[in-house]
Design a protein around this motif. Sequence first.
Motif, PDB file in Angstrom:
ATOM      1  N   UNK A   1      -4.335  18.455 -14.826  1.00  0.00           N
ATOM      2  CA  UNK A   1      -5.249  18.096 -15.922  1.00  0.00           C
ATOM      3  C   UNK A   1      -5.424  16.578 -15.996  1.00  0.00           C
ATOM      4  N   UNK A   2      -4.336  15.853 -15.951  1.00  0.00           N
ATOM      5  CA  UNK A   2      -4.425  14.384 -15.996  1.00  0.00           C
ATOM      6  C   UNK A   2      -5.203  13.874 -14.792  1.00  0.00           C
ATOM      7  N   UNK A   3      -4.956  14.462 -13.630  1.00  0.00           N
ATOM      8  CA  UNK A   3      -5.692  14.079 -12.426  1.00  0.00           C
ATOM      9  C   UNK A   3      -7.191  14.210 -12.660  1.00  0.00           C
ATOM     10  N   UNK A   4      -7.615  15.356 -13.142  1.00  0.00           N
ATOM     11  CA  UNK A   4      -9.048  15.597 -13.336  1.00  0.00           C
ATOM     12  C   UNK A   4      -9.623  14.705 -14.440  1.00  0.00           C
ATOM     13  N   UNK A   5      -8.857  14.450 -15.479  1.00  0.00           N
ATOM     14  CA  UNK A   5      -9.315  13.536 -16.534  1.00  0.00           C
ATOM     15  C   UNK A   5      -9.524  12.122 -15.980  1.00  0.00           C
ATOM     16  N   UNK A   6      -8.620  11.686 -15.109  1.00  0.00           N
ATOM     17  CA  UNK A   6      -8.752  10.363 -14.493  1.00  0.00           C
ATOM     18  C   UNK A   6      -9.944  10.319 -13.529  1.00  0.00           C
ATOM     19  N   UNK A   7     -10.155  11.391 -12.797  1.00  0.00           N
ATOM     20  CA  UNK A   7     -11.304  11.473 -11.888  1.00  0.00           C
ATOM     21  C   UNK A   7     -12.590  11.340 -12.700  1.00  0.00           C
ATOM     22  N   UNK A   8     -12.655  12.051 -13.807  1.00  0.00           N
ATOM     23  CA  UNK A   8     -13.846  12.003 -14.667  1.00  0.00           C
ATOM     24  C   UNK A   8     -13.997  10.619 -15.291  1.00  0.00           C
ATOM     25  N   UNK A   9     -12.909  10.066 -15.822  1.00  0.00           N
ATOM     26  CA  UNK A   9     -12.954   8.755 -16.474  1.00  0.00           C
ATOM     27  C   UNK A   9     -13.383   7.659 -15.504  1.00  0.00           C
ATOM     28  N   UNK A  10     -12.965   7.789 -14.253  1.00  0.00           N
ATOM     29  CA  UNK A  10     -13.259   6.766 -13.244  1.00  0.00           C
ATOM     30  C   UNK A  10     -14.573   7.016 -12.505  1.00  0.00           C
TER      31      UNK A  10
ATOM     32  N   UNK B   1      -0.343   5.625 -14.142  1.00  0.00           N
ATOM     33  CA  UNK B   1      -0.880   4.273 -14.013  1.00  0.00           C
ATOM     34  C   UNK B   1      -1.172   3.929 -12.556  1.00  0.00           C
ATOM     35  N   UNK B   2      -0.345   4.432 -11.663  1.00  0.00           N
ATOM     36  CA  UNK B   2      -0.582   4.197 -10.240  1.00  0.00           C
ATOM     37  C   UNK B   2      -1.835   4.926  -9.776  1.00  0.00           C
ATOM     38  N   UNK B   3      -2.040   6.163 -10.251  1.00  0.00           N
ATOM     39  CA  UNK B   3      -3.263   6.884  -9.901  1.00  0.00           C
ATOM     40  C   UNK B   3      -4.479   6.127 -10.411  1.00  0.00           C
ATOM     41  N   UNK B   4      -4.441   5.721 -11.646  1.00  0.00           N
ATOM     42  CA  UNK B   4      -5.579   5.000 -12.233  1.00  0.00           C
ATOM     43  C   UNK B   4      -5.879   3.729 -11.432  1.00  0.00           C
ATOM     44  N   UNK B   5      -4.841   3.012 -11.059  1.00  0.00           N
ATOM     45  CA  UNK B   5      -5.013   1.789 -10.269  1.00  0.00           C
ATOM     46  C   UNK B   5      -5.527   2.131  -8.876  1.00  0.00           C
TER      47      UNK B   5
ATOM     48  N   UNK C   1       0.812  -1.222   0.000  1.00  0.00           N
ATOM     49  CA  UNK C   1       0.000   0.000   0.000  1.00  0.00           C
ATOM     50  C   UNK C   1       0.844   1.270   0.000  1.00  0.00           C
ATOM     51  N   UNK C   2       1.814   1.365   0.868  1.00  0.00           N
ATOM     52  CA  UNK C   2       2.626   2.587   0.931  1.00  0.00           C
ATOM     53  C   UNK C   2       3.386   2.804  -0.373  1.00  0.00           C
ATOM     54  N   UNK C   3       3.862   1.733  -0.991  1.00  0.00           N
ATOM     55  CA  UNK C   3       4.552   1.874  -2.284  1.00  0.00           C
ATOM     56  C   UNK C   3       3.599   2.413  -3.346  1.00  0.00           C
ATOM     57  N   UNK C   4       2.351   1.960  -3.323  1.00  0.00           N
ATOM     58  CA  UNK C   4       1.348   2.484  -4.261  1.00  0.00           C
ATOM     59  C   UNK C   4       1.143   3.974  -4.010  1.00  0.00           C
ATOM     60  N   UNK C   5       0.969   4.356  -2.744  1.00  0.00           N
ATOM     61  CA  UNK C   5       0.737   5.766  -2.422  1.00  0.00           C
ATOM     62  C   UNK C   5       1.927   6.631  -2.832  1.00  0.00           C
ATOM     63  N   UNK C   6       3.123   6.132  -2.610  1.00  0.00           N
ATOM     64  CA  UNK C   6       4.327   6.884  -3.000  1.00  0.00           C
ATOM     65  C   UNK C   6       4.394   7.060  -4.515  1.00  0.00           C
ATOM     66  N   UNK C   7       4.026   6.026  -5.254  1.00  0.00           N
ATOM     67  CA  UNK C   7       4.051   6.100  -6.708  1.00  0.00           C
ATOM     68  C   UNK C   7       3.013   7.105  -7.219  1.00  0.00           C
ATOM     69  N   UNK C   8       1.846   7.109  -6.586  1.00  0.00           N
ATOM     70  CA  UNK C   8       0.814   8.088  -6.953  1.00  0.00           C
ATOM     71  C   UNK C   8       1.314   9.496  -6.662  1.00  0.00           C
ATOM     72  N   UNK C   9       1.839   9.709  -5.465  1.00  0.00           N
ATOM     73  CA  UNK C   9       2.319  11.038  -5.058  1.00  0.00           C
ATOM     74  C   UNK C   9       3.431  11.548  -5.968  1.00  0.00           C
ATOM     75  N   UNK C  10       4.198  10.622  -6.547  1.00  0.00           N
ATOM     76  CA  UNK C  10       5.288  11.035  -7.434  1.00  0.00           C
ATOM     77  C   UNK C  10       4.784  11.433  -8.821  1.00  0.00           C
ATOM     78  N   UNK C  11       3.495  11.173  -9.099  1.00  0.00           N
ATOM     79  CA  UNK C  11       2.917  11.587 -10.377  1.00  0.00           C
ATOM     80  C   UNK C  11       2.792  10.489 -11.411  1.00  0.00           C
ATOM     81  N   UNK C  12       2.803   9.218 -10.994  1.00  0.00           N
ATOM     82  CA  UNK C  12       2.672   8.137 -11.962  1.00  0.00           C
ATOM     83  C   UNK C  12       1.200   7.936 -12.346  1.00  0.00           C
TER      84      UNK C  12
END
Length: 195
Positions: free
Chosen positions: A117-126, A84-88, A71-82
């Motif tokens: 922008x990518x964040x909001x696009x993913x929020x909308x897509x999901x 695919x990690x955000x989408x997952x 879990x923490x590795x996932x959160x770190x990857x999201x925070x770094x701007x990945x």
Amino acid sequence: MKHITIIYLLVCILCAGCVHAERTVVGIWHAFLADPNDNTMNTLVSSISEYVSDCDWGNVNNYTAVPSDIRQNLFDSIASGNNFSLRTGLLVEQCLDGGDLGDFRRSAGQFFEKKPVIFMQEIKRSSVPTASYQSMVTMLPLTLVDDLNMQIKAIRFRIQLLKDIELSELEELKDIASKVLKDQELKLTDLQNQI
């Protein structure tokens, strides 16, 4: 006695299957987090989708879908701007609760700061629920907990990021985030004035 032995054996077999499933999922998560890309994400999603559908607040089976040691590795990857990690992360958010849910939303907020922008696009897509989205854009890193001035600066920075977004398809999400961030800014500045 014979029935108890049979029941015991069945329970052992079922538990062994759960442990094997969790070990398999852990390996797939590690492969994804080592190299988050479209292929590793698709492999992960196909292997955890049946577990994710059973996730619910406080359900012990949430750890089969998203094992605690990744879990923490996932959160770190999201925070770094990945991306695919955000989408997952958005896919498995329903498997997180308590502190893990807070950590996920904080990391999503940090992703927002890097790629709004990518964040909001993913929020909308999901199709992320509004309350969850609002939480993501307002939750700040734990490092700011005791620094009211930096919290206000971070909220103002996020408000400015929204002003710079000019895509009409994101206007509704932009308005929601802007309102909740301005409300948060007002609460924090009121608090600062009371100190």
